[in-house]
Motif scaffolding. Structure first.
Motif, PDB file in Angstrom:
ATOM      1  N   ARG A 174       0.843  -1.188   0.000  1.00 44.48           N
ATOM      2  CA  ARG A 174       0.000   0.000   0.000  1.00 44.48           C
ATOM      3  C   ARG A 174       0.879   1.240   0.000  1.00 44.48           C
ATOM      4  N   ALA A 175       0.537   2.196  -0.815  1.00 41.47           N
ATOM      5  CA  ALA A 175       1.316   3.427  -0.902  1.00 41.47           C
ATOM      6  C   ALA A 175       0.629   4.545  -0.122  1.00 41.47           C
ATOM      7  N   ASP A 176       1.423   5.500   0.335  1.00 39.25           N
ATOM      8  CA  ASP A 176       0.905   6.660   1.064  1.00 39.25           C
ATOM      9  C   ASP A 176       1.169   7.928   0.276  1.00 39.25           C
ATOM     10  N   ARG A 177       0.246   8.864   0.378  1.00 44.33           N
ATOM     11  CA  ARG A 177       0.406  10.167  -0.265  1.00 44.33           C
ATOM     12  C   ARG A 177       0.964  11.178   0.737  1.00 44.33           C
ATOM     13  N   LEU A 178       1.819  12.044   0.249  1.00 45.22           N
ATOM     14  CA  LEU A 178       2.497  13.002   1.105  1.00 45.22           C
ATOM     15  C   LEU A 178       1.510  13.865   1.880  1.00 45.22           C
ATOM     16  N   ALA A 179       0.490  14.378   1.236  1.00 47.75           N
ATOM     17  CA  ALA A 179      -0.459  15.266   1.903  1.00 47.75           C
ATOM     18  C   ALA A 179      -1.195  14.531   3.022  1.00 47.75           C
ATOM     19  N   SER A 180      -1.580  13.287   2.764  1.00 49.34           N
ATOM     20  CA  SER A 180      -2.313  12.510   3.760  1.00 49.34           C
ATOM     21  C   SER A 180      -1.448  12.212   4.980  1.00 49.34           C
ATOM     22  N   LEU A 181      -0.206  11.803   4.742  1.00 45.81           N
ATOM     23  CA  LEU A 181       0.687  11.505   5.861  1.00 45.81           C
ATOM     24  C   LEU A 181       1.050  12.772   6.638  1.00 45.81           C
ATOM     25  N   THR A 182       1.171  13.884   5.940  1.00 50.76           N
ATOM     26  CA  THR A 182       1.446  15.154   6.618  1.00 50.76           C
ATOM     27  C   THR A 182       0.339  15.470   7.608  1.00 50.76           C
ATOM     28  N   ALA A 183      -0.904  15.272   7.185  1.00 48.15           N
ATOM     29  CA  ALA A 183      -2.043  15.525   8.068  1.00 48.15           C
ATOM     30  C   ALA A 183      -2.055  14.545   9.242  1.00 48.15           C
ATOM     31  N   THR A 184      -1.730  13.279   8.966  1.00 46.18           N
ATOM     32  CA  THR A 184      -1.718  12.276  10.026  1.00 46.18           C
ATOM     33  C   THR A 184      -0.658  12.594  11.072  1.00 46.18           C
ATOM     34  N   LEU A 185       0.537  12.971  10.632  1.00 39.59           N
ATOM     35  CA  LEU A 185       1.609  13.298  11.571  1.00 39.59           C
ATOM     36  C   LEU A 185       1.238  14.489  12.442  1.00 39.59           C
ATOM     37  N   ALA A 186       0.600  15.469  11.858  1.00 34.81           N
ATOM     38  CA  ALA A 186       0.149  16.616  12.651  1.00 34.81           C
ATOM     39  C   ALA A 186      -0.874  16.172  13.694  1.00 34.81           C
ATOM     40  N   GLY A 187      -1.741  15.233  13.301  1.00 32.87           N
ATOM     41  CA  GLY A 187      -2.791  14.775  14.192  1.00 32.87           C
ATOM     42  C   GLY A 187      -2.289  13.969  15.376  1.00 32.87           C
ATOM     43  N   ILE A 188      -1.142  13.303  15.238  1.00 36.71           N
ATOM     44  CA  ILE A 188      -0.610  12.496  16.337  1.00 36.71           C
ATOM     45  C   ILE A 188       0.450  13.256  17.139  1.00 36.71           C
ATOM     46  N   GLY A 189       0.626  14.528  16.844  1.00 35.83           N
ATOM     47  CA  GLY A 189       1.543  15.347  17.635  1.00 35.83           C
ATOM     48  C   GLY A 189       2.998  15.235  17.246  1.00 35.83           C
ATOM     49  N   ALA A 190       3.264  14.753  16.020  1.00 37.10           N
ATOM     50  CA  ALA A 190       4.641  14.688  15.521  1.00 37.10           C
ATOM     51  C   ALA A 190       4.670  15.265  14.115  1.00 37.10           C
ATOM     52  N   PRO A 191       4.417  16.570  13.972  1.00 36.56           N
ATOM     53  CA  PRO A 191       4.266  17.169  12.644  1.00 36.56           C
ATOM     54  C   PRO A 191       5.502  17.018  11.770  1.00 36.56           C
ATOM     55  N   LEU A 192       5.259  16.977  10.474  1.00 36.79           N
ATOM     56  CA  LEU A 192       6.333  16.811   9.498  1.00 36.79           C
ATOM     57  C   LEU A 192       7.330  17.959   9.609  1.00 36.79           C
ATOM     58  N   TYR A 193       8.605  17.596   9.683  1.00 39.23           N
ATOM     59  CA  TYR A 193       9.676  18.584   9.801  1.00 39.23           C
ATOM     60  C   TYR A 193      10.501  18.656   8.521  1.00 39.23           C
ATOM     61  N   ALA A 194      10.739  17.503   7.897  1.00 38.39           N
ATOM     62  CA  ALA A 194      11.509  17.447   6.652  1.00 38.39           C
ATOM     63  C   ALA A 194      11.115  16.184   5.909  1.00 38.39           C
ATOM     64  N   TRP A 195      11.265  16.211   4.582  1.00 36.40           N
ATOM     65  CA  TRP A 195      10.995  14.996   3.821  1.00 36.40           C
ATOM     66  C   TRP A 195      11.900  14.933   2.594  1.00 36.40           C
ATOM     67  N   TYR A 196      12.142  13.695   2.152  1.00 39.88           N
ATOM     68  CA  TYR A 196      13.055  13.432   1.041  1.00 39.88           C
ATOM     69  C   TYR A 196      12.442  12.382   0.109  1.00 39.88           C
ATOM     70  N   GLY A 197      12.948  12.368  -1.114  1.00 37.62           N
ATOM     71  CA  GLY A 197      12.653  11.258  -2.013  1.00 37.62           C
ATOM     72  C   GLY A 197      13.777  10.236  -1.955  1.00 37.62           C
ATOM     73  N   VAL A 198      13.436   8.964  -2.133  1.00 40.07           N
ATOM     74  CA  VAL A 198      14.409   7.871  -2.170  1.00 40.07           C
ATOM     75  C   VAL A 198      14.117   7.029  -3.407  1.00 40.07           C
ATOM     76  N   ARG A 199      15.159   6.651  -4.130  1.00 39.75           N
ATOM     77  CA  ARG A 199      15.036   5.955  -5.421  1.00 39.75           C
ATOM     78  C   ARG A 199      14.352   6.852  -6.458  1.00 39.75           C
ATOM     79  N   VAL A 200      14.953   7.991  -6.697  1.00 40.68           N
ATOM     80  CA  VAL A 200      14.443   8.885  -7.735  1.00 40.68           C
ATOM     81  C   VAL A 200      14.799   8.349  -9.114  1.00 40.68           C
TER      82      VAL A 200
END
Length: 247
Positions: A174-200
């Motif tokens: 199952r794949a995750d979308r950046l916007a959805s995970l960003t919202a989830t992290l904010a909701g659990i009290g660990a908001p997104l601080y930085a993100w990267y791509g891997v295997r570009v």
């Protein structure tokens, strides 16, 4: 990914601080051993019995000082509340696990719970915003069309990274979308601080392809690292490395 993680750790914690690290879904222990060699106390949680055996075998090959810094627990990543108290860790890794969990929110909430205030949460997930890239670049037009609007990652060959890098999923995931995970992290009290791509650039390289020489490998890593932090390239990476910080 290891370089990205080192960058985030160096940016958040004082040099020389011995961190308490939890590696959920530790696999064969590549990241856990790397961090233990850097002086940190690492707990690995893994539910697959054979993988736990391989991780313990790898640990036995390390010097005593490193072996003493690693603890391996056989268990499910969704049961962190059973094993650990709230705020027990400075860094929590969950790499290549969410892709096999159909309902990831409880798992993520549990990871945030065991993270100390100011702690770092590191996730590696399939990029749901770029699922059409691999079949499209391979000329699989039906596969590319089917990938639009989907969150299903279908493997094209055997996964593999004996060196401990982020392997391709070896089964339907199952794949995750950046916007959805960003919202989830904010909701659990660990908001997104930085993100990267891997295997570009390298996700389409066939398994079993000839390994590059040292000079070419260094150039490949440099190109991947640069692309993994640069728009628009990182947005079409096969995997996303997200780093959240516990508030």
């Amino acid at each position: 990914m290891a370089r990205q993680l080192e960058e985030q750790i160096a940016g958040r914690f004082p040099v020389g601080q011995r961190l308490r690290v939890l590696d959920v879904g530790m696999g064969r222990g590549a990241q856990a051993l790397r961090l233990a060699r850097a002086g940190h106390q690492v707990t690995g949680l893994e539910q697959d019995t054979r993988t736990v055996s391989a991780a313990r075998s790898a640990l036995r090959g390390e010097p005593e000082g490193i072996r003493e810094r690693v603890r391996i627990i056989e268990g499910d990543g969704r049961d962190t509340g059973v094993h650990f108290l709230p705020g027990s860790f400075d860094v929590v890794l969950c790499h290549g696990v969410l892709m096999y969990v159909q309902e990831p929110d409880p798992l993520l909430a549990g990871l945030a719970r065991v993270l100390a205030p100011g702690g770092l949460l590191s996730l590696l997930v399939c990029n749901g915003d770029a699922l059409a890239m691999r079949p499209g670049l391979a000329g699989d037009w039906a596969g590319a069309l089917a990938a639009f609007g989907s969150t299903a990652y279908l493997p094209h060959s055997r996964a593999g990274s004996d060196a401990g890098g982020p392997a391709r999923p070896d089964r339907a995931a199952r794949a995750d979308r950046l916007a959805s995970l960003t919202a989830t992290l904010a909701g659990i009290g660990a908001p997104l601080y930085a993100w990267y791509g891997v295997r570009v650039f390298t996700d389409t390289v066939a398994d079993g392809a000839k390994a590059p020489g040292p000079e070419e490998l260094e150039q490949l890593l440099a190109a991947e690292e640069r692309a993994g932090r640069t728009d628009p390239y990182r947005r079409v990476a096969a995997l996303l490395h997200l780093c959240g910080v516990r508030g």
